[in-house]
Design a protein around this motif. Structure first.
Motif, PDB file in Angstrom:
ATOM      1  N   VAL A  86      53.726  57.106  48.842  1.00 25.35           N
ATOM      2  CA  VAL A  86      54.823  57.886  48.271  1.00 25.35           C
ATOM      3  C   VAL A  86      54.955  59.224  49.008  1.00 25.35           C
ATOM      4  CG1 VAL A  86      55.685  58.973  46.177  1.00 25.35           C
ATOM      5  CG2 VAL A  86      54.554  56.757  46.045  1.00 25.35           C
ATOM      6  N   VAL A  87      53.820  59.860  49.301  1.00 21.72           N
ATOM      7  CA  VAL A  87      53.836  61.127  50.041  1.00 21.72           C
ATOM      8  C   VAL A  87      54.395  60.909  51.443  1.00 21.72           C
ATOM      9  CG1 VAL A  87      52.377  62.960  50.991  1.00 21.72           C
ATOM     10  CG2 VAL A  87      51.921  62.077  48.707  1.00 21.72           C
ATOM     11  N   THR A  88      54.014  59.806  52.082  1.00 19.37           N
ATOM     12  CA  THR A  88      54.526  59.492  53.416  1.00 19.37           C
ATOM     13  C   THR A  88      56.036  59.255  53.381  1.00 19.37           C
ATOM     14  OG1 THR A  88      52.402  58.509  53.979  1.00 19.37           O
ATOM     15  CG2 THR A  88      54.254  57.947  55.381  1.00 19.37           C
ATOM     16  N   ALA A  89      56.509  58.514  52.387  1.00 18.97           N
ATOM     17  CA  ALA A  89      57.954  58.268  52.272  1.00 18.97           C
ATOM     18  C   ALA A  89      58.713  59.561  52.009  1.00 18.97           C
ATOM     19  CB  ALA A  89      58.214  57.258  51.161  1.00 18.97           C
ATOM     20  N   VAL A 112      54.526  67.372  55.664  1.00 17.66           N
ATOM     21  CA  VAL A 112      54.291  66.445  54.555  1.00 17.66           C
ATOM     22  C   VAL A 112      54.046  65.036  55.085  1.00 17.66           C
ATOM     23  CG1 VAL A 112      55.318  65.423  52.492  1.00 17.66           C
ATOM     24  CG2 VAL A 112      55.626  67.845  52.948  1.00 17.66           C
ATOM     25  N   LEU A 113      54.801  64.640  56.090  1.00 17.33           N
ATOM     26  CA  LEU A 113      54.622  63.324  56.691  1.00 17.33           C
ATOM     27  C   LEU A 113      53.241  63.184  57.326  1.00 17.33           C
ATOM     28  CD1 LEU A 113      55.898  60.588  57.505  1.00 17.33           C
ATOM     29  CD2 LEU A 113      56.725  61.720  59.562  1.00 17.33           C
ATOM     30  N   VAL A 117      50.414  60.421  56.168  1.00 20.55           N
ATOM     31  CA  VAL A 117      49.844  59.447  57.095  1.00 20.55           C
ATOM     32  C   VAL A 117      48.340  59.654  57.217  1.00 20.55           C
ATOM     33  CG1 VAL A 117      49.793  58.715  59.512  1.00 20.55           C
ATOM     34  CG2 VAL A 117      51.972  59.067  58.365  1.00 20.55           C
ATOM     35  N   GLY A 118      47.912  60.907  57.313  1.00 22.28           N
ATOM     36  CA  GLY A 118      46.479  61.187  57.370  1.00 22.28           C
ATOM     37  C   GLY A 118      45.759  60.738  56.113  1.00 22.28           C
ATOM     38  N   GLY A 119      46.382  60.925  54.972  1.00 24.82           N
ATOM     39  CA  GLY A 119      45.777  60.471  53.721  1.00 24.82           C
ATOM     40  C   GLY A 119      45.625  58.968  53.669  1.00 24.82           C
TER      41      GLY A 119
END
Length: 127
Positions: A86-89, A112-113, A117-119
């Motif tokens: 959700v964070v990536t989107a 944020v992206l 992705v890192g997460g």
């Protein structure tokens, strides 16, 4: 994964032949490039499947004398629910919106992206 590797290798050979013939007969750069990219993608998947086959050995699906019970047991690790997609989107959406509205929003979205992705990448690093 041997059967999958051979299947995708055959697809890659088909696209390579198609790209060569199409490029010679049509002289169209765009179509030839698309066929070359399709060849590259099929070859990449074939290479991945072949490496996995050599690394892990034959699966029960690869053997002709295998029984259904040979494939029983734990298959793989399936992760629990996660908020990182959700964070990536959200980061991708803000980044794409930043292309329209300005560099400041683009940079915020890029941050944020990158965090999303890192997460996702390091979520199960200590598993």
């Amino acid at each position: 994964m041997k059967a999958e590797a051979m299947l995708f290798a055959a697809v890659a050979v088909f696209f390579a032949g198609s790209a060569a013939l199409y490029g010679l007969w049509s002289r169209d750069v765009t179509g030839t490039t698309a066929l070359v990219v399709a060849f590259g993608m099929a070859a990449l998947v074939a290479f991945f499947c072949l490496v996995q086959y050599r690394r892990r050995g034959a699966r029960p699906q690869d053997r002709t004398d295998a029984e259904v019970a040979d494939g029983a047991g734990p298959v793989e690790f399936f992760p629990d629910e996660s908020l990182w997609p959700v964070v990536t989107a959200l980061g991708f959406a803000v980044t794409a919106t930043g292309v329209v509205y300005g560099l400041w929003l683009f940079l915020i979205g890029l941050g944020v992206l990158a965090r999303g992705v890192g997460g996702m990448v390091f979520q199960y690093a200590r598993r």
